[in-house]
Design an enzyme around this catalytic site. Structure first.
Site, mmCIF file in Angstrom:
data_model
loop_
_atom_site.group_PDB
_atom_site.id
_atom_site.type_symbol
_atom_site.label_atom_id
_atom_site.label_comp_id
_atom_site.label_asym_id
_atom_site.label_seq_id
_atom_site.Cartn_x
_atom_site.Cartn_y
_atom_site.Cartn_z
ATOM 1 N N GLU A 286 0.837 -1.213 0.000
ATOM 2 C CA GLU A 286 0.000 0.000 0.000
ATOM 3 C C GLU A 286 0.867 1.256 0.000
ATOM 4 O O GLU A 286 0.552 2.247 -0.668
ATOM 5 C CB GLU A 286 -0.933 0.006 1.221
ATOM 6 N N ASP A 371 3.886 -3.857 -5.811
ATOM 7 C CA ASP A 371 4.502 -5.115 -5.381
ATOM 8 C C ASP A 371 6.026 -4.995 -5.380
ATOM 9 O O ASP A 371 6.698 -5.456 -4.465
ATOM 10 C CB ASP A 371 4.088 -6.274 -6.297
HETATM 11 ZN ZN LIG Z 1 -2.543 -2.458 -4.641
#
Ligand SMILES: [Zn+2]
Length: 423
Positions: A286, A371
Site C-alpha cells: 500500500e 509489489d
Molecule cells: Zn494495490
C-alpha cells in the site's frame, strides 16, 4: 425545419442503440467466457498452487466466481433495460414533465429532477443489492450483515448523500444557468474542490458514521509497523483498526486522507488472517502506491477526464438532438441543465466501457509497481504468502479467463502476480 434538424435526432438514436447493443453483447460474451473458463478448470488446482491451495478451496473459489459473474449478467441486463426505460421509452421525459407540472420551471424543479432520478435509480437497484448481500455473499459464507444493518446503511447513505449532494447539485445547476457560456469551466472548479474536500472530510467525518475506528492496540504489531513506516520515509497520523467484520468476511487495508492527515486503516478481518510479517508486506504494498504517486496520478487523470467531459457537456446542453434523440423533450426557453446532466450521466458509461481495458491495464501495472516497492522493503516470501491467503480467503479464482482479466481486472490474477515475485 432544415434537413439536419430532422436527421440529427434519428442519427443520435441509432448511435446510442449501437453503443448500447455493442456494450451489452461484449459484456455478456465476456461473462460467458469467464464462467466457462472457470468451470473448465474447476476439477484440479493449477500446478503452481497445488501444494498450497486445497481442492476444496479451489472449488469454492470457482463456484463463488461463477455465481458472482452470473449475478453480474443479470445486473448488466437490468441496467440496459433501465437505460432504455429512462430514455427511449420516455421515463425521464415523464418524470421531467411531472415535476414541471408540480414545481413550474426553475432551479427548484431542476434540483428536484436530479434528486428524484437518483432516488428512483437507487430504489430500483435495491432488490439486486439485497440479493447480492443476503443470497450470493451469504451462500458463500462472506456476509455478516443483518437486514437491520443493511437498512440502516441504506438510510444513512441516503441522508449523507442528500446533505452533501443537494447543495453541490444546486450550485452546479445554478452555474449552468448563470455563469455564461464558459459555465463548464466553473463547474469543473467546483467539482475538483468538492472532490478534494471529500478526500479530507471522508476519513474523519463520513467513514465513522458507518464503521468504528479504533487505534491499533497490539504494542508489538504497532512497533513493527511504525518501524516499517519510518523505513519507507512515511508519515501517518495514526494506525487504525476498522470493524470490517461487521459487514463482511472479506479483508482489506488502505490509506486514507492526504498530507499530514494520512492514516492507515486495517480491517479487523485482515489482522485476524495474516501473520505479522505478512501484514508488513501488505502494508509495504500500500505504501508503494503512495510512494509511486499512484493516487496523485489517478487524481490528475480524473481531473483531465472530467474537464473534457464537462466541456463536451457544455456543447451538448445546447443541442436539441441530444435530448430528442434520447426520448426527451427539452424545455422551451427554459434551462435544461438537469436534463442534460442526467442524459450525459446515462450515456457516458456506454463509451467509457470500451476504455475499460486501458484503465484496467493501467491499474494492473500500478499493482506490479506497488509489489516491486513492497519486496524492496519487506520479505518477498511474506508478500507471496499474504497474497495467496487473501486470494484464498476472498475466494478469488486462480484460473480467470485471460480476456476477461484484460477488460475488468484492476489487480493481476494470482498466477501472474506470484510469478513476478518469483514464488
Ligand atoms: Zn494495490
Amino acid at each position: 425545419m432544415n434537413d439536419f434538424a430532422v436527421f440529427a435526432p434519428a442519427l443520435w438514436t441509432a448511435v446510442f442503440c449501437l453503443l448500447l447493443a455493442a456494450g451489452l453483447l461484449t459484456r455478456l460474451w465476456l461473462a460467458g467466457r469467464q464462467m466457462r473458463h472457470v468451470a473448465q478448470h474447476r476439477a484440479a488446482v493449477p500446478a503452481p498452487f497445488a501444494e498450497r491451495i486445497g481442492l476444496a478451496a479451489h472449488q469454492k473459489a470457482a463456484d463463488y466466481t461463477i455465481a458472482k459473474t452470473r449475478l453480474g449478467l443479470i445486473e448488466t441486463s437490468f441496467g440496459a433495460a433501465l437505460l432504455v426505460g429512462w430514455t427511449l421509452l420516455g421515463g425521464l421525459n415523464a418524470l421531467n414533465q411531472g415535476l414541471l407540472a408540480w414545481f413550474g420551471p426553475g432551479l427548484l424543479q431542476q434540483v428536484a429532477l436530479l434528486a428524484a432520478f437518483t432516488a428512483l435509480g437507487a430504489l430500483l437497484e435495491l432488490p439486486l443489492s439485497w440479493y447480492r448481500t443476503f443470497v450470493l455473499e451469504q451462500r458463500h459464507g462472506f456476509n455478516r450483515m443483518t437486514p437491520r444493518l443493511w437498512l440502516s446503511d441504506g438510510l444513512k447513505g441516503a441522508a449523507v448523500g442528500a446533505v452533501i449532494g443537494l447543495p453541490v447539485v444546486a450550485l452546479l445547476l445554478w452555474l449552468m444557468q448563470a455563469a455564461g457560456p464558459l459555465w463548464w469551466l466553473w463547474a469543473w472548479g467546483l467539482w475538483m474542490a468538492f472532490n478534494l474536500l471529500l478526500l479530507v472530510l471522508y476519513p474523519s467525518l463520513i467513514a465513522p458514521l458507518f464503521n468504528r475506528f479504533e487505534p491499533l492496540q497490539d504494542p508489538a504489531l504497532k512497533t513493527r509497523i511504525e518501524a516499517l513506516l519510518a523505513r519507507c520515509g512515511f508519515q501517518a497520523k495514526g494506525l487504525f483498526v476498522m470493524d470490517g467484520s461487521k459487514r463482511s468476511a472479506h479483508a482489506n487495508a488502505y490509506f486514507t486522507g492526504f498530507g499530514p492527515a494520512k492514516r492507515v486503516v486495517f480491517f479487523d478481518t485482515l489482522l485476524q488472517q495474516l501473520a505479522p510479517g505478512e501484514l508488513d508486506a501488505v502494508l509495504a504494498h500500500e505504501l508503494g502506491h503512495f510512494k509511486r504517486r499512484h493516487i496523485l496520478k489517478r487524481i490528475a487523470l480524473m481531473a483531465l477526464l472530467s474537464l473534457g467531459a464537462l466541456a463536451l457537456l457544455g456543447w451538448l446542453v445546447q443541442q436539441v438532438w441530444f435530448y430528442t434523440g434520447l426520448g426527451v423533450t427539452p424545455n422551451l426557453m427554459q434551462p435544461n441543465g438537469a436534463l442534460a446532466l442526467i442524459l450525459f450521466l446515462l450515456v457516458t458509461p456506454l463509451v467509457g466501457f470500451f476504455a475499460s481495458p486501458w484503465m484496467s491495464a493501467l491499474s494492473r501495472r500500478q499493482e506490479f509497481e506497488a509489489d516491486a516497492f513492497a519486496v524492496a522493503h519487506a520479505d518477498p516470501r511474506d508478500l507471496a504468502s499474504a497474497l495467496l491467503k487473501l486470494y484464498k480467503d476472498n475466494a478469488s479464482t486462480l484460473t480467470p479467463d485471460p480476456l476477461y482479466v484484460r477488460f475488468y481486472y484492476s489487480h493481476p490474477p494470482a498466477g501472474e502476480r506470484l510469478a513476478r515475485l518469483g514464488a
